[in-house]
Design a protein around this motif. Structure first.
Motif, PDB file in Angstrom:
ATOM      1  N   TYR A   1       2.366   5.396  -1.578  1.00  0.00           N
ATOM      2  CA  TYR A   1       1.517   4.941  -2.630  1.00  0.00           C
ATOM      3  C   TYR A   1       2.188   5.346  -3.780  1.00  0.00           C
ATOM      4  CZ  TYR A   1      -2.935   3.730  -0.330  1.00  0.00           C
ATOM      5  OH  TYR A   1      -3.984   3.015   0.079  1.00  0.00           O
ATOM      6  N   GLY A   2       2.780   6.567  -4.052  1.00  0.00           N
ATOM      7  CA  GLY A   2       3.389   7.072  -5.257  1.00  0.00           C
ATOM      8  C   GLY A   2       2.611   7.475  -6.309  1.00  0.00           C
ATOM      9  N   SER A   3       1.307   7.353  -6.280  1.00  0.00           N
ATOM     10  CA  SER A   3       0.381   7.382  -7.299  1.00  0.00           C
ATOM     11  C   SER A   3      -1.135   7.228  -6.653  1.00  0.00           C
ATOM     12  CB  SER A   3       0.541   6.611  -8.582  1.00  0.00           C
ATOM     13  OG  SER A   3       0.036   5.360  -8.263  1.00  0.00           O
ATOM     14  N   THR A   4      -2.045   7.506  -7.468  1.00  0.00           N
ATOM     15  CA  THR A   4      -3.527   7.498  -6.970  1.00  0.00           C
ATOM     16  C   THR A   4      -4.041   6.158  -7.245  1.00  0.00           C
ATOM     17  OG1 THR A   4      -4.409   8.255  -9.147  1.00  0.00           O
ATOM     18  CG2 THR A   4      -3.966  10.138  -7.363  1.00  0.00           C
ATOM     19  N   ALA A   5      -3.332   5.427  -7.714  1.00  0.00           N
ATOM     20  CA  ALA A   5      -3.762   3.763  -7.885  1.00  0.00           C
ATOM     21  C   ALA A   5      -4.119   3.334  -6.569  1.00  0.00           C
ATOM     22  CB  ALA A   5      -2.665   3.022  -8.430  1.00  0.00           C
ATOM     23  N   GLY A   6      -5.389   2.911  -6.362  1.00  0.00           N
ATOM     24  CA  GLY A   6      -5.833   2.249  -5.247  1.00  0.00           C
ATOM     25  C   GLY A   6      -6.173   3.423  -4.161  1.00  0.00           C
ATOM     26  N   LEU A   7      -6.268   4.560  -4.231  1.00  0.00           N
ATOM     27  CA  LEU A   7      -6.219   5.699  -3.382  1.00  0.00           C
ATOM     28  C   LEU A   7      -7.943   6.306  -3.395  1.00  0.00           C
ATOM     29  CD1 LEU A   7      -5.493   7.531  -1.107  1.00  0.00           C
ATOM     30  CD2 LEU A   7      -4.944   9.128  -2.920  1.00  0.00           C
ATOM     31  N   TYR A   8      -8.616   6.049  -2.272  1.00  0.00           N
ATOM     32  CA  TYR A   8     -10.106   6.682  -2.336  1.00  0.00           C
ATOM     33  C   TYR A   8     -10.112   8.132  -2.213  1.00  0.00           C
ATOM     34  CZ  TYR A   8     -11.693   1.671  -2.118  1.00  0.00           C
ATOM     35  OH  TYR A   8     -11.956   0.368  -2.643  1.00  0.00           O
ATOM     36  N   LEU A   9      -9.547   8.491  -1.108  1.00  0.00           N
ATOM     37  CA  LEU A   9      -9.861   9.851  -0.667  1.00  0.00           C
ATOM     38  C   LEU A   9      -8.689  10.307   0.065  1.00  0.00           C
ATOM     39  CD1 LEU A   9     -11.023   9.861   2.241  1.00  0.00           C
ATOM     40  CD2 LEU A   9     -13.134   9.898   1.028  1.00  0.00           C
ATOM     41  N   ALA A  10      -8.199  11.528   0.322  1.00  0.00           N
ATOM     42  CA  ALA A  10      -7.463  12.127   1.080  1.00  0.00           C
ATOM     43  C   ALA A  10      -7.663  13.347   1.534  1.00  0.00           C
ATOM     44  CB  ALA A  10      -5.762  12.351   0.514  1.00  0.00           C
ATOM     45  N   ALA A  11      -7.649  13.866   3.069  1.00  0.00           N
ATOM     46  CA  ALA A  11      -7.741  14.963   3.630  1.00  0.00           C
ATOM     47  C   ALA A  11      -6.237  15.673   3.711  1.00  0.00           C
ATOM     48  CB  ALA A  11      -8.527  15.270   4.614  1.00  0.00           C
ATOM     49  N   GLY A  12      -6.082  17.153   3.218  1.00  0.00           N
ATOM     50  CA  GLY A  12      -4.595  17.603   3.179  1.00  0.00           C
ATOM     51  C   GLY A  12      -4.153  18.050   4.820  1.00  0.00           C
ATOM     52  N   GLY A  13      -3.225  18.133   5.071  1.00  0.00           N
ATOM     53  CA  GLY A  13      -2.597  18.742   6.283  1.00  0.00           C
ATOM     54  C   GLY A  13      -2.309  20.166   6.180  1.00  0.00           C
ATOM     55  N   GLY A  14      -2.345  20.908   7.221  1.00  0.00           N
ATOM     56  CA  GLY A  14      -2.064  22.066   7.066  1.00  0.00           C
ATOM     57  C   GLY A  14      -0.585  22.385   7.281  1.00  0.00           C
ATOM     58  N   GLY A  15       0.021  23.653   6.658  1.00  0.00           N
ATOM     59  CA  GLY A  15       1.532  23.985   6.732  1.00  0.00           C
ATOM     60  C   GLY A  15       1.987  24.285   8.062  1.00  0.00           C
ATOM     61  N   GLY A  16       3.116  24.319   8.715  1.00  0.00           N
ATOM     62  CA  GLY A  16       3.546  24.685   9.998  1.00  0.00           C
ATOM     63  C   GLY A  16       3.750  26.299  10.032  1.00  0.00           C
ATOM     64  N   SER A  17       3.839  26.688  11.167  1.00  0.00           N
ATOM     65  CA  SER A  17       4.208  28.266  11.416  1.00  0.00           C
ATOM     66  C   SER A  17       5.299  28.743  11.938  1.00  0.00           C
ATOM     67  CB  SER A  17       3.091  28.725  12.682  1.00  0.00           C
ATOM     68  OG  SER A  17       3.447  27.975  13.665  1.00  0.00           O
ATOM     69  N   ALA A  18       5.819  29.971  11.853  1.00  0.00           N
ATOM     70  CA  ALA A  18       7.228  30.352  12.027  1.00  0.00           C
ATOM     71  C   ALA A  18       7.057  31.834  12.428  1.00  0.00           C
ATOM     72  CB  ALA A  18       8.022  30.398  10.871  1.00  0.00           C
ATOM     73  N   TYR A  19       8.017  32.256  13.361  1.00  0.00           N
ATOM     74  CA  TYR A  19       7.968  33.574  13.742  1.00  0.00           C
ATOM     75  C   TYR A  19       9.327  34.003  13.822  1.00  0.00           C
ATOM     76  CZ  TYR A  19       7.528  37.362  17.143  1.00  0.00           C
ATOM     77  OH  TYR A  19       7.471  38.727  17.724  1.00  0.00           O
ATOM     78  N   ARG A  20       9.633  35.176  13.279  1.00  0.00           N
ATOM     79  CA  ARG A  20      10.856  35.853  13.231  1.00  0.00           C
ATOM     80  C   ARG A  20      10.773  37.305  13.193  1.00  0.00           C
ATOM     81  NH1 ARG A  20      12.248  31.997  10.939  1.00  0.00           N
ATOM     82  NH2 ARG A  20      13.348  31.086  12.925  1.00  0.00           N
ATOM     83  N   TYR A  21      11.625  38.057  13.709  1.00  0.00           N
ATOM     84  CA  TYR A  21      11.820  39.643  13.577  1.00  0.00           C
ATOM     85  C   TYR A  21      10.551  40.311  13.783  1.00  0.00           C
ATOM     86  CZ  TYR A  21      16.215  38.068  11.925  1.00  0.00           C
ATOM     87  OH  TYR A  21      17.597  37.540  11.688  1.00  0.00           O
TER      88      TYR A  21
END
Length: 211
Positions: A70-90
Motif C-alpha cells: 500500500y505504501g500509504s493509508t489510501a484505500g486502507l480501512y483498518l489494520a491490526a498489528g502483529g506482535g514482535g518476536g522473542s529471543a533468549y540469550r545468556y
C-alpha cells in the motif's frame, strides 16, 4: 525460544458504508514460523535457534496486496498489528512487544543480564516505524520498522511485528522485537486493542444493513 514468548497481536474494528460493487480485500496475517516472520509484514529473525520472527498484520482495504505494498493509508480501512518476536540469550528471556493499538508495545526482558541493554526495542506508531536503540557503547545495530513492515534482523535478534508501522528489531545478541501499530482511520466508530490475539490473524465481516 521455548523460554521466551512473542507478543500477542492486536484487534481493530469499525463500520464502513460501501457502494454497490465495491471490492474489499482482506489480508490475514500469519504467525511466525521459526526465524521467518509471519505473512503480511512480520520481520525475519537472524538464523538462530533462540530468535523468532515477528507476527504479521491483518488489514482490510480497497487495494489488493500486503500492507507494505500500500505504501500509504489510501484505500486502507483498518489494520491490526502483529506482535514482535522473542529471543533468549545468556539466561535472559526477551519477550516480544505486543501488537496493535495506537502504538505497538515495546519488548521486555527478565532474568540473566536483564535489563541490559535498555531502553527496550520500540513498537511502531501512527506515523513511524519503531526505532532501534543505541547500545551502551554508542552503536545502533537494530533495524527500524517501516510502513507495513517489521524490521528484519541483521544480527542475532528477533524480528519486529508488522502493522501500520512495524516494530524494530532488537540490538545485537539480545532483545525481542517491537510490536506493530494498528489503524482505524478508514472507518467510522473505529476501535483498537493491543495484545489480545494469539497465533494467526483473524478477520470477520458483518452485514449491518442494506440501503
Amino acid at each position: 525460544s521455548s523460554m521466551a514468548a512473542g507478543g500477542y497481536g492486536g484487534y481493530a474494528a469499525g463500520n464502513v458504508q460501501l457502494a454497490a460493487g465495491t471490492v474489499v480485500y482482506i489480508c490475514v496475517g500469519g504467525t511466525t514460523a521459526g526465524n521467518a516472520g509471519g505473512y503480511n509484514g512480520g520481520g525475519n529473525a537472524r538464523n538462530s535457534d533462540n530468535d523468532r520472527g515477528g507476527g504479521g498484520a491483518t488489514h482490510m482495504g480497497t487495494r489488493n496486496g500486503i500492507l507494505a505494498q500500500y505504501g500509504s493509508t489510501a484505500g486502507l480501512y483498518l489494520a491490526a498489528g502483529g506482535g514482535g518476536g522473542s529471543a533468549y540469550r545468556y539466561y535472559t528471556v526477551y519477550n516480544g512487544g505486543t501488537g496493535g493499538g495506537t502504538n505497538g508495545g515495546a519488548a521486555t526482558s527478565s532474568g540473566g543480564d536483564a535489563p541490559w541493554p535498555a531502553p527496550a526495542t520500540q513498537g511502531g506508531s501512527q506515523t513511524a516505524g519503531g526505532q532501534p536503540f543505541a547500545s551502551n557503547i554508542g552503536s545502533v545495530e537494530g533495524v527500524a520498522g517501516s510502513f507495513g513492515q517489521g524490521g528484519s534482523s541483521t544480527s542475532h535478534t528477533a524480528g519486529g511485528g508488522g502493522g501500520l508501522y512495524g516494530g524494530a528489531t532488537g540490538l545485537a545478541y539480545s532483545c525481542g522485537g517491537g510490536g506493530g501499530s494498528g489503524y482505524t482511520g478508514g472507518v467510522a466508530g473505529g476501535s483498537m486493542q493491543n495484545g489480545v490475539n494469539a497465533g494467526n490473524g483473524r478477520a470477520a465481516v458483518t452485514l449491518v444493513a442494506i440501503s
